[in-house]
Design a protein around this motif. Structure first.
Motif, mmCIF file in Angstrom:
data_model
loop_
_atom_site.group_PDB
_atom_site.id
_atom_site.type_symbol
_atom_site.label_atom_id
_atom_site.label_comp_id
_atom_site.label_asym_id
_atom_site.label_seq_id
_atom_site.Cartn_x
_atom_site.Cartn_y
_atom_site.Cartn_z
ATOM 1 N N VAL A 182 39.264 46.620 41.615
ATOM 2 C CA VAL A 182 38.566 46.161 40.540
ATOM 3 C C VAL A 182 39.048 44.438 40.392
ATOM 4 O O VAL A 182 39.904 44.343 39.325
ATOM 5 C CB VAL A 182 38.561 46.907 39.629
ATOM 6 N N CYS A 183 37.466 44.420 39.924
ATOM 7 C CA CYS A 183 37.718 41.686 39.654
ATOM 8 C C CYS A 183 37.243 42.297 38.293
ATOM 9 O O CYS A 183 36.317 43.025 37.798
ATOM 10 C CB CYS A 183 37.769 41.849 40.833
ATOM 11 N N ASP A 222 36.043 38.351 42.598
ATOM 12 C CA ASP A 222 35.778 39.045 42.844
ATOM 13 C C ASP A 222 36.063 38.237 44.634
ATOM 14 O O ASP A 222 36.200 38.663 45.440
ATOM 15 C CB ASP A 222 34.610 39.378 42.883
ATOM 16 N N GLU A 223 35.823 36.538 44.318
ATOM 17 C CA GLU A 223 35.439 35.964 45.501
ATOM 18 C C GLU A 223 37.264 36.621 46.200
ATOM 19 O O GLU A 223 36.866 36.469 47.350
ATOM 20 C CB GLU A 223 35.226 35.216 45.336
ATOM 21 N N PHE A 230 39.564 42.506 50.459
ATOM 22 C CA PHE A 230 39.573 43.968 50.281
ATOM 23 C C PHE A 230 37.978 44.159 49.380
ATOM 24 O O PHE A 230 36.650 43.144 49.545
ATOM 25 C CB PHE A 230 40.123 44.058 48.704
ATOM 26 N N ILE A 231 37.468 45.630 49.182
ATOM 27 C CA ILE A 231 36.071 45.584 48.506
ATOM 28 C C ILE A 231 36.226 45.070 46.859
ATOM 29 O O ILE A 231 36.827 45.411 46.288
ATOM 30 C CB ILE A 231 35.460 46.711 48.464
ATOM 31 N N SER A 232 35.320 44.291 46.245
ATOM 32 C CA SER A 232 35.547 44.401 45.144
ATOM 33 C C SER A 232 34.353 45.488 44.307
ATOM 34 O O SER A 232 33.445 45.146 44.679
ATOM 35 C CB SER A 232 34.693 42.488 44.794
ATOM 36 N N VAL A 233 34.826 45.468 43.386
ATOM 37 C CA VAL A 233 34.351 46.270 41.748
ATOM 38 C C VAL A 233 34.472 45.285 40.867
ATOM 39 O O VAL A 233 35.304 45.269 40.545
ATOM 40 C CB VAL A 233 34.617 47.458 42.124
ATOM 41 N N VAL A 234 33.202 45.292 40.079
ATOM 42 C CA VAL A 234 33.603 44.552 39.401
ATOM 43 C C VAL A 234 32.423 45.121 37.950
ATOM 44 O O VAL A 234 31.038 45.151 38.627
ATOM 45 C CB VAL A 234 32.156 43.054 38.849
ATOM 46 N N PRO A 235 33.290 45.600 37.184
ATOM 47 C CA PRO A 235 31.873 45.976 36.168
ATOM 48 C C PRO A 235 31.180 45.484 35.305
ATOM 49 O O PRO A 235 31.469 44.034 34.723
ATOM 50 C CB PRO A 235 33.075 46.778 35.308
ATOM 51 N N VAL A 236 29.958 45.645 35.256
ATOM 52 C CA VAL A 236 28.402 44.207 35.043
ATOM 53 C C VAL A 236 28.163 45.418 33.097
ATOM 54 O O VAL A 236 27.896 46.419 33.671
ATOM 55 C CB VAL A 236 27.968 44.274 35.741
#
Length: 255
Positions: A182-183, A222-223, A230-236
């Motif tokens: 999570v990023c 995330d970048e 890693f798989i990036s997960v950004v809460p938006v």
């Protein structure tokens, strides 16, 4: 027990390999209804159709899901599905799998993510998935278990109100993906220019070109996560208010 109802959409078009793979993955989790554009809609952001009419048709594609093709944008697809197709609210909306990244600033332009954000506006759980591979023949299967894990965990642990997830997957084989992180959204932008050209009739036209400039080396961006495998997960959030600056701006402008 009733299976979860899953609405699937995308911005690459209803027959794109990315969405067909996502449909296959979701069929193993719940009851799936697909409402997706009848043609590519990449880069449309949160556009909606207001100056022309919309048409749709149910089409027959492989699998137990119901497939509907709409002559509109990804956001149109979510709106139309909720108003005209679904008989109950979906338990989750999944958008993608996009052919290409929607990390960092790309989330602003993305039709894939705008569909997820629209679902969030309607109070629904929503996730946008993107693979860092623009190829039509990309191997989406490498990410299957990760995608299903994220969807299942979101169904079991609902997101905070007004939050949706922006998930980006590196172009790696399954055993090379290090995990899920999570990023925050990286500080990056497109450095763009319009390339001037002349057509065979001597008329001038322009072609948008440019390059992606990542100005963020933070370990929590995330970048960075994607570059590290890693798989990036950004809460938006769809609330664009700069809450942390309200008092500062109010001190200057309030009368």
């Amino acid at each position: 027990m009733q299976k979860p109802l899953i609405l699937v959409t995308n911005d690459d078009g209803i027959t794109a390999p990315g969405v067909r793979n996502l449909v296959e993955f979701m069929n193993e989790i719940g009851e799936v209804v697909v409402v997706a554009p009848n043609s590519p809609q990449s880069g449309k952001g949160h556009a909606i159709t207001i100056n022309s009419t919309l048409t749709f048709e149910e089409i027959s594609l492989e699998g137990p899901q119901s497939d509907y093709s709409l002559s509109g944008t990804p956001v149109d697809c979510v709106k139309f599905a909720l108003d005209k197709i679904l008989t109950r609210k979906p338990d989750i909306v999944v958008s993608g799998i996009n052919h290409g990244a929607n990390s960092s600033i790309n989330v602003i332009y993305s039709g894939t993510m705008s569909a997820a954000v629209e679902a969030g506006v309607e109070g629904l759980q929503a996730i946008g998935f993107s693979l860092l591979d623009f190829s039509w023949d990309a191997d989406f299967g490498q990410a299957k278990e990760f995608i299903q894990e994220i969807v299942l965990k979101t169904l079991e642990n609902p997101l905070p109100k007004g939050v949706v997830l922006n998930v980006n997957i590196p172009k790696l084989e399954k055993d090379k993906i290090k995990g899920i992180k999570v990023c925050r959204q990286a500080h990056a932008k497109w450095e763009e220019s319009f390339d001037e050209r002349i057509n065979p009739h001597g008329k001038k036209y322009f072609w948008l070109t440019g390059y992606f400039n990542n100005m963020d080396s933070g370990s929590d961006a995330d970048e960075t996560a994607l570059a590290d495998g890693f798989i990036s997960v950004v809460p938006v959030k769809f609330d664009l208010t700069a809450h942390e600056h309200l008092e500062q701006i109010a001190a200057v402008l309030n009368t």
